[in-house]
Design an enzyme around this catalytic site. Sequence first.
Site, PDB file in Angstrom:
ATOM      1  N   ASP A  25      12.989  26.254  39.870  1.00  0.00           N
ATOM      2  CA  ASP A  25      13.283  26.390  41.305  1.00  0.00           C
ATOM      3  C   ASP A  25      13.541  27.845  41.708  1.00  0.00           C
ATOM      4  OD1 ASP A  25      15.751  26.863  40.229  1.00  0.00           O
ATOM      5  OD2 ASP A  25      16.819  25.331  41.360  1.00  0.00           O
ATOM      6  N   ASP A  98      35.157  32.478  35.441  1.00  0.00           N
ATOM      7  CA  ASP A  98      35.664  33.375  36.473  1.00  0.00           C
ATOM      8  C   ASP A  98      36.666  32.586  37.314  1.00  0.00           C
ATOM      9  OD1 ASP A  98      35.698  35.661  38.234  1.00  0.00           O
ATOM     10  OD2 ASP A  98      33.669  36.069  37.516  1.00  0.00           O
ATOM     11  N   ASP A 201      39.470  37.270  38.994  1.00  0.00           N
ATOM     12  CA  ASP A 201      38.895  38.099  40.055  1.00  0.00           C
ATOM     13  C   ASP A 201      39.978  38.749  40.918  1.00  0.00           C
ATOM     14  OD1 ASP A 201      36.267  38.628  41.521  1.00  0.00           O
ATOM     15  OD2 ASP A 201      37.480  37.825  43.143  1.00  0.00           O
ATOM     16  N   GLU A 255      40.772  41.503  36.734  1.00  0.00           N
ATOM     17  CA  GLU A 255      40.096  42.598  37.433  1.00  0.00           C
ATOM     18  C   GLU A 255      41.138  43.326  38.279  1.00  0.00           C
ATOM     19  OE1 GLU A 255      36.281  43.373  40.362  1.00  0.00           O
ATOM     20  OE2 GLU A 255      37.686  41.773  40.818  1.00  0.00           O
ATOM     21  N   HIS A 328      28.143  42.842  37.456  1.00  0.00           N
ATOM     22  CA  HIS A 328      27.349  42.473  38.626  1.00  0.00           C
ATOM     23  C   HIS A 328      27.745  43.256  39.881  1.00  0.00           C
ATOM     24  CE1 HIS A 328      31.122  40.445  38.766  1.00  0.00           C
ATOM     25  NE2 HIS A 328      30.920  40.142  40.031  1.00  0.00           N
ATOM     26  N   ASP A 329      28.748  44.123  39.779  1.00  0.00           N
ATOM     27  CA  ASP A 329      29.235  44.843  40.957  1.00  0.00           C
ATOM     28  C   ASP A 329      28.818  46.311  41.010  1.00  0.00           C
ATOM     29  OD1 ASP A 329      30.560  42.707  42.113  1.00  0.00           O
ATOM     30  OD2 ASP A 329      32.429  43.096  41.040  1.00  0.00           O
TER      31      ASP A 329
HETATM   32  C1  NOJ Z   1      35.170  41.076  42.534  1.00  0.00           C
HETATM   33  C2  NOJ Z   1      33.893  40.424  42.119  1.00  0.00           C
HETATM   34  O1  NOJ Z   1      33.474  40.941  40.890  1.00  0.00           O
HETATM   35  C3  NOJ Z   1      32.904  40.678  43.238  1.00  0.00           C
HETATM   36  O2  NOJ Z   1      31.588  40.340  42.897  1.00  0.00           O
HETATM   37  C4  NOJ Z   1      33.376  39.949  44.456  1.00  0.00           C
HETATM   38  O3  NOJ Z   1      32.538  40.251  45.538  1.00  0.00           O
HETATM   39  C5  NOJ Z   1      34.807  40.318  44.816  1.00  0.00           C
HETATM   40  N1  NOJ Z   1      35.679  40.398  43.683  1.00  0.00           N
HETATM   41  C6  NOJ Z   1      35.381  39.301  45.762  1.00  0.00           C
HETATM   42  O4  NOJ Z   1      35.532  38.078  45.082  1.00  0.00           O
END
Ligand code: NOJ
Length: 558
Positions: A25, A98, A201, A255, A328-329
């Site tokens: 998909d 997460d 997070d 985080e 991923h950020d």
């Molecule tokens: C940190 C996460 O790694 C990120 O991807 C997210 O946008 C923000 N926190 C808000 O949850």
Amino acid sequence: MPNAFYKDLIVYQIWPRSFCDSNGDGIGDLGGIISKLDYIKDLGANAIWFSPLYPSPNHDYGYDIADYMDISPDYGTLEEFKTLLNEAHSRGMKIIMDLVINHTSNEHKWFLESKKSKDNPYHDYYFWRDGKKGGKKPPNNWKSTFAGPGWSYDENLNQWYLHLFADEQPDLNMDNPKVREEVKKIMRFWLDMGVDGFREDVITFISKKEGLPNGFPIPVACGIEHYKKGPHLHEYLMEFKNDVLSQYDCFTVGEAPMMTPKLALEFISEGKNQTLDMMFHFQHMQADCMITDFIQRPFKLKKYKSAMSSWQTELYGKGWNALYLENHDHPRIISRYGNDEKYRVESGKMLAVSYLCLGGTPFIYQGQEIGMTSIKLPEIEMYEDVSTKNVYKMARSFGLSHERVMSLAKRASRDNARTPVQWDDGKNAGFTSAEKPWFHINPNYEQVNVANDRENPDSIWSFYKKLISLRKANPVFTYGNYKEYMKDSDDLYVYERCLDGKKLFVICSFTEKQVIFEAPEGIELNSGELLISNYKYPALSNNRFKTKPYEARVYLFG
Ligand code: NOJ
């Protein structure tokens, strides 16, 4: 310090949407992940962190959660997740989820209830406040971390709700004991199922200063001084630890934006006051930017080195480090601190050495192990990431030209890290059999892909695999103490690690220029074993050599 199990892990991060699609998909899924567990194990990783797998309307791709105790239908079912968990455990791999509890999705049932009326039992799960000036102005001047207002208005209630991230991510009111009980239920749900811990997070944002006072006026994240380490943070984390986490054999990594080693020790110092096992700080990710990836400046090696060194030395013997270069950020690291054109392979290997020889638990982000690079999409319409779109709007409203903002986005957007994993050189890079994957595939997939890299003993993948196996075989990598050399060099990062009569000596060149490296007094390179290097025939004469572009060497003594 005690040898808790998480200290010996090598964690592989999966951002599920772009990892591997098994049902055609166009979206990554659990079946895809199961099919790649042997791949991850072969690399040498023995744990996986899943970015959110839960049902979500995807305004922030999974970080806006609509149900904490289920799996998104995009990815599969809870039953399939249990299979995945068993499959991972049977391979000796740990799994962490997460845990996103600073905010929910605006489609979460708690929020839907909370906006029904002021006396709804869920109303106080969130920060609902009356506005100023007859209700038409937000309650304070806070701004979202993603650019834009920190409050949204609800006509029905004639009230505003706080969101430190996207409009669709209302902040939970952790001061409400019922909310904390919900968090504990979520934790128990996954831990009882058998998961091994959580990546938490923006966990350091969960307590906000009473009264929500105005913040120092800045365009992004205004108000942050009132929640970056709020008044009840320690207390709430301790409650989660005492009531839940301490009853399981699990670990947590929090985080923590704007964290320093000194502050971190308030949470991760080992002992009875400890509330988290380790933290993701951001200091080493700001060697080419300030505060956010969008405020850019030229890369300065000294900034990278001093961040790495202060965390290594200040935590040593007291708390545990989490090591990472990608997630991923952030854009791909080779495109930031290395050279993604002429020296992709050399700089990719050197960057791996620069952090995988440090003390702590390493995290590797999907695709990092094959040296994936930033895609640098040219048009704003091609982006998916909410923060990139918001920053674009804000920067344009400040008068920056379209071209200028696009050049920032190409370098800074989180979408650079979110392109599908390049598995082979076939259709859609082997990511999906669908006509169209959910997101753009980096056109370099014909050269940069897992299949090529696994076959090639000189590839970045083979290098990661070797480095990981060296790390596992030699405890000095994980547990040794740390000393930095040549702190003033703008080109070389040089350090040693020592444990039980063994010494690792690490040399990394962050430049394509030739630099003369001279071993410091007391180090006889000839008498050490060259464990790994990114060039075949490393030169050495009289304890010195001229570096090749992005050269890296690791020697072992004793
Ligand atoms: C940190 C996460 O790694 C990120 O991807 C997210 O946008 C923000 N926190 C808000 O949850």
